[in-house]
Design a protein around this motif. Sequence first.
Motif, mmCIF file in Angstrom:
data_model
loop_
_atom_site.group_PDB
_atom_site.id
_atom_site.type_symbol
_atom_site.label_atom_id
_atom_site.label_comp_id
_atom_site.label_asym_id
_atom_site.label_seq_id
_atom_site.Cartn_x
_atom_site.Cartn_y
_atom_site.Cartn_z
ATOM 1 N N LEU A 231 0.838 -1.190 0.000
ATOM 2 C CA LEU A 231 0.000 0.000 0.000
ATOM 3 C C LEU A 231 0.872 1.239 0.000
ATOM 4 O O LEU A 231 1.928 1.277 0.624
ATOM 5 C CB LEU A 231 -0.906 -0.018 1.236
ATOM 6 C CG LEU A 231 -2.016 1.025 1.301
ATOM 7 C CD1 LEU A 231 -3.042 0.777 0.222
ATOM 8 C CD2 LEU A 231 -2.661 1.015 2.672
ATOM 9 N N VAL A 235 -1.054 6.888 2.051
ATOM 10 C CA VAL A 235 -2.490 6.648 2.222
ATOM 11 C C VAL A 235 -2.885 6.791 3.687
ATOM 12 O O VAL A 235 -3.917 7.383 4.027
ATOM 13 C CB VAL A 235 -2.853 5.259 1.668
ATOM 14 C CG1 VAL A 235 -4.248 4.849 2.112
ATOM 15 C CG2 VAL A 235 -2.763 5.244 0.143
ATOM 16 N N GLU A 236 -2.064 6.247 4.565
ATOM 17 C CA GLU A 236 -2.357 6.366 6.006
ATOM 18 C C GLU A 236 -2.230 7.793 6.483
ATOM 19 O O GLU A 236 -3.007 8.242 7.327
ATOM 20 C CB GLU A 236 -1.407 5.457 6.797
ATOM 21 C CG GLU A 236 -1.884 4.032 6.904
ATOM 22 C CD GLU A 236 -1.002 3.230 7.845
ATOM 23 O OE1 GLU A 236 -0.776 3.682 8.977
ATOM 24 O OE2 GLU A 236 -0.553 2.168 7.436
ATOM 25 N N SER A 239 -5.281 10.108 6.232
ATOM 26 C CA SER A 239 -6.458 9.796 7.046
ATOM 27 C C SER A 239 -6.612 10.723 8.247
ATOM 28 O O SER A 239 -7.675 10.755 8.868
ATOM 29 C CB SER A 239 -6.390 8.345 7.535
ATOM 30 O OG SER A 239 -6.376 7.459 6.434
ATOM 31 N N SER A 266 -6.794 5.074 -1.118
ATOM 32 C CA SER A 266 -6.865 6.126 -0.101
ATOM 33 C C SER A 266 -8.294 6.350 0.362
ATOM 34 O O SER A 266 -8.553 6.522 1.565
ATOM 35 C CB SER A 266 -6.281 7.427 -0.672
ATOM 36 O OG SER A 266 -6.388 8.475 0.261
ATOM 37 N N HIS A 269 -9.254 3.519 2.723
ATOM 38 C CA HIS A 269 -8.610 3.644 4.040
ATOM 39 C C HIS A 269 -9.236 4.778 4.846
ATOM 40 O O HIS A 269 -9.457 4.651 6.056
ATOM 41 C CB HIS A 269 -7.122 3.871 3.850
ATOM 42 C CG HIS A 269 -6.325 3.734 5.122
ATOM 43 N ND1 HIS A 269 -6.212 4.760 6.034
ATOM 44 C CD2 HIS A 269 -5.638 2.690 5.634
ATOM 45 C CE1 HIS A 269 -5.469 4.355 7.058
ATOM 46 N NE2 HIS A 269 -5.114 3.115 6.842
ATOM 47 N N TYR A 270 -9.543 5.887 4.174
ATOM 48 C CA TYR A 270 -10.157 7.013 4.880
ATOM 49 C C TYR A 270 -11.552 6.636 5.387
ATOM 50 O O TYR A 270 -11.928 6.990 6.506
ATOM 51 C CB TYR A 270 -10.243 8.218 3.951
ATOM 52 C CG TYR A 270 -10.606 9.501 4.651
ATOM 53 C CD1 TYR A 270 -9.629 10.344 5.158
ATOM 54 C CD2 TYR A 270 -11.937 9.877 4.829
ATOM 55 C CE1 TYR A 270 -9.963 11.526 5.810
ATOM 56 C CE2 TYR A 270 -12.284 11.046 5.477
ATOM 57 C CZ TYR A 270 -11.289 11.857 5.963
ATOM 58 O OH TYR A 270 -11.619 13.024 6.616
ATOM 59 N N GLN A 272 -12.612 3.654 6.143
ATOM 60 C CA GLN A 272 -12.472 2.714 7.258
ATOM 61 C C GLN A 272 -12.064 3.425 8.537
ATOM 62 O O GLN A 272 -12.501 3.057 9.632
ATOM 63 C CB GLN A 272 -11.437 1.654 6.888
ATOM 64 C CG GLN A 272 -11.276 0.564 7.930
ATOM 65 C CD GLN A 272 -10.268 -0.487 7.514
ATOM 66 O OE1 GLN A 272 -9.580 -0.333 6.503
ATOM 67 N NE2 GLN A 272 -10.162 -1.549 8.272
ATOM 68 N N ALA A 273 -11.235 4.460 8.416
ATOM 69 C CA ALA A 273 -10.746 5.162 9.604
ATOM 70 C C ALA A 273 -11.766 6.147 10.166
ATOM 71 O O ALA A 273 -11.805 6.367 11.386
ATOM 72 C CB ALA A 273 -9.448 5.895 9.267
#
Length: 636
Positions: A231, A235-236, A239, A266, A269-270, A272-273
């Motif tokens: 990944l 991307v993290e 978030s 991205s 991940h966003y 999900q967060a």
Amino acid sequence: MSVIQKEYSYSLHDHPFPAGLHCNSDIYSSRQKKMVSETPFIPSPTPKFCNSLANRIFLDVAGDITIVVDGESFLLHKFPLVSRSGKIRKMVADVKDSSLSKLEFLNLPGGPRAFELAAKFCYGMNFEINTGNVAQLRCAAEYLEMTEDYREENLITRAETYLNEVVTQSLEKSVEVLSSCEMLAPMAEEVGIPDKCVDAIALNACKEQLASGFSRLDCDDGCAELKSGRLEWWVEDLSVLKIEFYQRVIAAMGGAGVQPDSIVASLMHYAQASLKGIGKQQIWHPTRMKPSPGMVENSQCVIVETLVSLLPAEKSSSIPLSFLFGMLRMAILVGANVACRLELERRIGFRLEMVSLDDLLIPCVQTGDSLFDVDTVHRILVNFLQRIEEEENEEYGYESEALGSPSQGSVLKVGRLIDSYLAEIAPDPYLNLQKFMAMLEILPDYARVIDDGLYRAVDIYLKAHPMLTEHECKKLCKFIDCKKLSQEACNHAAQNDRLPVQMTVRVLYFEQLRLKSSLSGSSGDGFLSQRISSGVPSAAMSPRDNYASLRRENRELKLEISRMRVRLSELEKEQLFMKQGMIEKSGNGKTFLTSISKGIGRIGIFSSPAGGKRKSGRKSRVTEGKTGRSRRHSVS
């Protein structure tokens, strides 16, 4: 000290007066009355303004002005402040009373901490500009008007230099500074810090993408495979941004040329967060009640709508269907706007042939309605059929009508999927008859080769809703084509007490016709010849109507061929079963094989006693043939 710290640390300047800077406080220790060494000062994470400033001053000159910032008081000196701050200079000059001793700043960006750093800069004290305070310093400097008009290399210039030479060169630093701007609106927007950070993030993401691509080319196959599954590291980092800034960043990335797959990763991940507050327990609430509106639900609604609007085009990326269904469930639950839900339904409908049954089982959140959201699935199916119609209109020719065409295969897959879905929702006691019938009639006839799945769903619904009237049962069963039922389904329907009498009679009638057709060896020949003759274009029809008519006839021929294959398979199984039975009874399999082509009526020959004499009269053979056919009918 690092290079950046050396470049952006400020030392004490030579002033013609003793430097003095301290807060209002009644208690000072004896050590605070002495001059402290000029080592660089690094503020603590939670600074106490009185102690942190009192440790850096000469106390032999008393302060002559008090600055109040959000309830915090700073006892300072006018001269170092007015020499760098235009705002303080104007406020002091506008007051006719020369004994002015107090100023109050309301809504100063960054609050007391930002003012403390600005005051240190005015006094020439050492401190470090970093990603955690540069946005506060820049906004506070703009508020205090610390421009080049009052002193060269003033705080605005120093902060801008750090932003341009350090922050914008790093994606990680740009994200951190952009995140700190969330509490500095609207001043941060006025000075352009978010725009700089957004552009820097997009540009650095493109650089990372290019560097990653080159590194994969340089690696061997195993390394490339490992890197391709990794990944993107940024991307993290994205978030942590609020949805407003995140939206601007993703839009800038799309314009800068970042790969759509990276953008989708991205977004996933966003989501999900940021959407952790709603889980399966809330989705499958026993009362099926919608959550009460509030700040949390509103913020989640904005997040869902924004993320859906940021989805790349279908042709440029492959968005996982699980993510689309998850966002659709969330949009329904938080009450997203209609445009958001319709967009998700459209994207799902365009790939409905790849959907699993579990994906379609969307829970309903409305009170008193069915357990599953049938209306949403109905709209998804409408989008799928519109896509098929558009594809057929674009392909003007017979190549698209081949047996193995993608559109035909997709329709058949969706037909089987919808039959399974109907069987799954049929036991729901809250399922309205009109909704169930709407799902039955939406699929065209060519979507099903056989109607066994449809019959099973209708039978389950009739069993779960015994209070239906005779008229309603007739309306429900009219969607079943008895000619498209298999032998097993016909046998079951003939003995099904839940079906209307007319349905049972119809099943028996078509079963007799099929059996007679199979015995006479004329399975479907007349039908095919009729179809072929009816497919000749008429001179009175327009070319477009001719093409539509031929395409419809071609589709019907293909379906009839598929049904004939199914019938042939059933006849082969039946023949094998009869062969085994006759071999067990008489032990003479060869006689059966040689006589099967002359008619099943000769089965009576094998039932005569072993020692009996075989009659050769024509009348006897005809009688025995009729007996055999009547016996065959009684078996069916």
